[in-house]
Design a protein around this motif. Sequence first.
Motif, mmCIF file in Angstrom:
data_model
loop_
_atom_site.group_PDB
_atom_site.id
_atom_site.type_symbol
_atom_site.label_atom_id
_atom_site.label_comp_id
_atom_site.label_asym_id
_atom_site.label_seq_id
_atom_site.Cartn_x
_atom_site.Cartn_y
_atom_site.Cartn_z
ATOM 1 N N LYS A 1 27.561 39.547 43.007
ATOM 2 C CA LYS A 1 28.490 40.275 41.741
ATOM 3 C C LYS A 1 29.892 39.651 41.255
ATOM 4 N N GLY A 2 30.784 39.128 42.339
ATOM 5 C CA GLY A 2 31.795 38.531 42.355
ATOM 6 C C GLY A 2 31.648 37.263 41.484
ATOM 7 N N LYS B 1 40.770 37.893 46.311
ATOM 8 C CA LYS B 1 40.757 38.924 47.334
ATOM 9 C C LYS B 1 39.596 39.931 47.222
ATOM 10 N N VAL B 2 39.219 40.375 46.215
ATOM 11 C CA VAL B 2 38.156 41.263 46.073
ATOM 12 C C VAL B 2 36.931 40.393 46.263
ATOM 13 N N ARG B 3 36.776 39.116 46.053
ATOM 14 C CA ARG B 3 35.440 38.333 46.196
ATOM 15 C C ARG B 3 35.446 38.335 47.724
ATOM 16 N N GLU B 4 36.477 38.153 48.422
ATOM 17 C CA GLU B 4 36.687 37.975 49.890
ATOM 18 C C GLU B 4 36.145 39.199 50.267
ATOM 19 N N GLU C 1 33.551 30.430 49.012
ATOM 20 C CA GLU C 1 34.929 30.015 48.613
ATOM 21 C C GLU C 1 35.661 30.899 47.790
ATOM 22 N N CYS C 2 34.965 31.990 47.348
ATOM 23 C CA CYS C 2 35.350 33.221 46.501
ATOM 24 C C CYS C 2 35.995 32.566 45.115
ATOM 25 N N PHE C 3 35.276 31.652 44.388
ATOM 26 C CA PHE C 3 35.792 31.102 43.362
ATOM 27 C C PHE C 3 34.696 30.930 42.439
ATOM 28 N N PRO C 4 34.877 31.272 40.925
ATOM 29 C CA PRO C 4 33.833 31.233 39.956
ATOM 30 C C PRO C 4 33.335 29.912 39.686
ATOM 31 N N TYR C 5 32.688 29.288 40.463
ATOM 32 C CA TYR C 5 32.252 27.816 39.741
ATOM 33 C C TYR C 5 31.144 27.894 38.731
ATOM 34 N N GLY D 1 40.431 49.116 29.960
ATOM 35 C CA GLY D 1 40.868 47.911 29.927
ATOM 36 C C GLY D 1 40.644 47.074 31.351
ATOM 37 N N LYS D 2 40.200 47.719 32.411
ATOM 38 C CA LYS D 2 40.152 47.224 33.843
ATOM 39 C C LYS D 2 38.844 46.290 33.783
ATOM 40 N N VAL D 3 39.329 45.356 34.407
ATOM 41 C CA VAL D 3 38.073 44.221 34.836
ATOM 42 C C VAL D 3 37.550 44.429 36.308
ATOM 43 N N SER D 4 36.371 44.620 36.358
ATOM 44 C CA SER D 4 35.794 44.749 38.019
ATOM 45 C C SER D 4 34.555 44.042 37.978
ATOM 46 N N PHE D 5 33.907 43.592 39.236
ATOM 47 C CA PHE D 5 32.664 43.069 39.404
ATOM 48 C C PHE D 5 31.651 44.135 39.276
#
Length: 326
Positions: free
Chosen positions: A259-260, A300-303, A20-24, A270-274
């Motif tokens: 990783k996502g 979008k990046v998780r997808e 679902e590309c959501f951080p549960y 300051g950039k945040v990435s996986f």
Amino acid sequence: MDERTRVLAVKELLDKAYEECFPYLPPVRLDISITTACDGNCAYCWHQVKSGSRLTFDIIRPVIDSLVARKPPKLNITGGEPTIWPEFEKLVGYARDSGIKSILLCTNGRRLADIGFAERIAALGITGINISVDTLDADKFKALRGYEIAEIRQAIANCIAVKKKYPDLYIALCSVISKQVTPEELLEVKEFCGRHGLGYFAQTFYRTSYPLINKKFSLSREEKEFYHRRLVWLRDRVGEAVKRTVNPFTDGNRAKCYKGITTVKLSSDGKVSFCWNSRPVGNILKDHFNDIWVSRQAKKVREYIRDKKCNCGFDCDVFESLELLD
């Protein structure tokens, strides 16, 4: 709840987060590339332009607070050279006092030649130190790193001395495998680690944005095959380290990268990435971390990861997903 039931419950939620590309689930690792500034001059550095950092302790603190509120992550501090960042010691102490129990420092080791500094950061909460050493040949070391190997020998001696007071302190030497060092030189570093009770890690040179550097250090396919034949002592160790069949969350293949869900990479701008290879999902200089982590861009990046559009050759998420069981 027994171990098998617990693993299945976490895996079910992890797979749900992946699909679902959501951080549960909470991230379990925070990597901060805290600055591009450095007191060395490594010939193959990613950061040939050392612009410093836009991060301050007050900018990083809310990120730590947000993560710790859900689950204290492992913290990995790198750079540039992180030990020259002005608020380095303040950050380490705050992270420890916030409940983070694992704090790894990746360093060129120069400041550790000062025994007082080495003792101080161990007392503040550093639990692991990775020092970059590609060769023990003094002339070649200086050509690769830009400073004398005598400094690093003193730094290593100091770390070993500090470990007597802090026996849980993990110390490792890390080498970059490139066409500028021989398999025999890498083996010499590994054997040095074995004699002194240190860990050892080696990774292949990773291409930079500088073509001339890539040409000088990158291994061709034929050269990689040569190294693989010569580095028998390393091959089995690496193969075991990245074998997904030993991870209860994976299916013995490279089908899924978590990783996502599991990892936060924070860059000095300051950039945040996986991961260091993925596109940024936001910037903490503009937005709060909690908003970034559940943003449309993050989804979008998780997808992108879920749909296997990445070309990453790493298996680092294997280790990080295991942290979900801690």
